[in-house]
Write a protein that holds these residues in place. Structure first.
Motif, PDB file in Angstrom:
ATOM      1  N   GLY A  62       0.840  -1.193   0.000  1.00  0.00           N
ATOM      2  CA  GLY A  62       0.000   0.000   0.000  1.00  0.00           C
ATOM      3  C   GLY A  62       0.872   1.238   0.000  1.00  0.00           C
ATOM      4  N   TYR A  63       0.278   2.347   0.380  1.00  0.00           N
ATOM      5  CA  TYR A  63       0.988   3.621   0.423  1.00  0.00           C
ATOM      6  C   TYR A  63       1.679   3.796   1.763  1.00  0.00           C
ATOM      7  N   LYS A  64       2.860   4.389   1.740  1.00  0.00           N
ATOM      8  CA  LYS A  64       3.564   4.666   2.998  1.00  0.00           C
ATOM      9  C   LYS A  64       2.930   5.899   3.620  1.00  0.00           C
ATOM     10  N   VAL A  65       2.471   5.739   4.850  1.00  0.00           N
ATOM     11  CA  VAL A  65       1.820   6.829   5.575  1.00  0.00           C
ATOM     12  C   VAL A  65       2.536   7.088   6.896  1.00  0.00           C
ATOM     13  N   THR A  66       2.996   6.006   7.535  1.00  0.00           N
ATOM     14  CA  THR A  66       3.684   6.118   8.818  1.00  0.00           C
ATOM     15  C   THR A  66       4.955   5.267   8.792  1.00  0.00           C
ATOM     16  N   SER A  67       5.684   5.299   9.880  1.00  0.00           N
ATOM     17  CA  SER A  67       6.884   4.466  10.046  1.00  0.00           C
ATOM     18  C   SER A  67       6.588   3.234  10.887  1.00  0.00           C
ATOM     19  N   ASP A  68       5.327   2.833  10.977  1.00  0.00           N
ATOM     20  CA  ASP A  68       4.930   1.733  11.854  1.00  0.00           C
ATOM     21  C   ASP A  68       5.680   0.434  11.579  1.00  0.00           C
ATOM     22  N   MET A  69       5.848   0.061  10.306  1.00  0.00           N
ATOM     23  CA  MET A  69       6.512  -1.212  10.017  1.00  0.00           C
ATOM     24  C   MET A  69       7.991  -1.168  10.408  1.00  0.00           C
TER      25      MET A  69
END
Length: 135
Positions: A62-69
């Protein structure tokens, strides 16, 4: 005859990681592969098979939105896949148990383009929470 309105569209898919809806995910794929042992038995000209271990693999993108991964690192998590097309016979939810990323994408960008993020993973079990049935 197939009622075309009952065909489920991926547009209505949702992914939840540890209960949090991942609104930026636009593709989720997961499958289980069964290792089979071939057995050759006397008096039988057919090769027979015995079930072995299972291996769960998947990919979400998907689109990168946060640095969660990146922040999550290689810790294990659960994913719930939900399909809920309003014209289908119902909704389906499948829980992927103890998912672990194969690699973590730290950077992947090009000027003028949306940043996409893809994570391949393995999992150690699944549970069909809500099946779809035509009954």
């Amino acid at each position: 005859m197939l009622d075309a309105s009952r065909v489920i569209m991926g547009t209505y898919g949702q992914a939840y990681i540890d209960g949090v809806w991942q609104t930026h995910i636009n593709k989720l794929e997961a499958s289980v592969e069964l290792e089979k042992r071939e057995l050759k038995l006397v008096g039988n000209d057919w090769t027979v098979h015995k079930s072995g271990s299972k291996k769960g693999t998947g990919t979400m993108s998907g689109y990168k939105v946060t640095s969660d991964m990146i922040a999550r690192g290689f810790t294990k998590f659960d994913i719930i896949s939900k399909l809920d097309d309003p014209e289908s016979y119902g909704h389906e939810r499948v829980r992927l148990i103890r998912c672990m990323p194969d690699k973590i994408q730290l950077a992947n960008w090009t000027a003028g383009e949306e940043v996409q993020e893809e994570t391949s993973f393995t999992f150690e079990g699944y549970e069909l929470l809500d099946p779809i049935s035509a009954d």
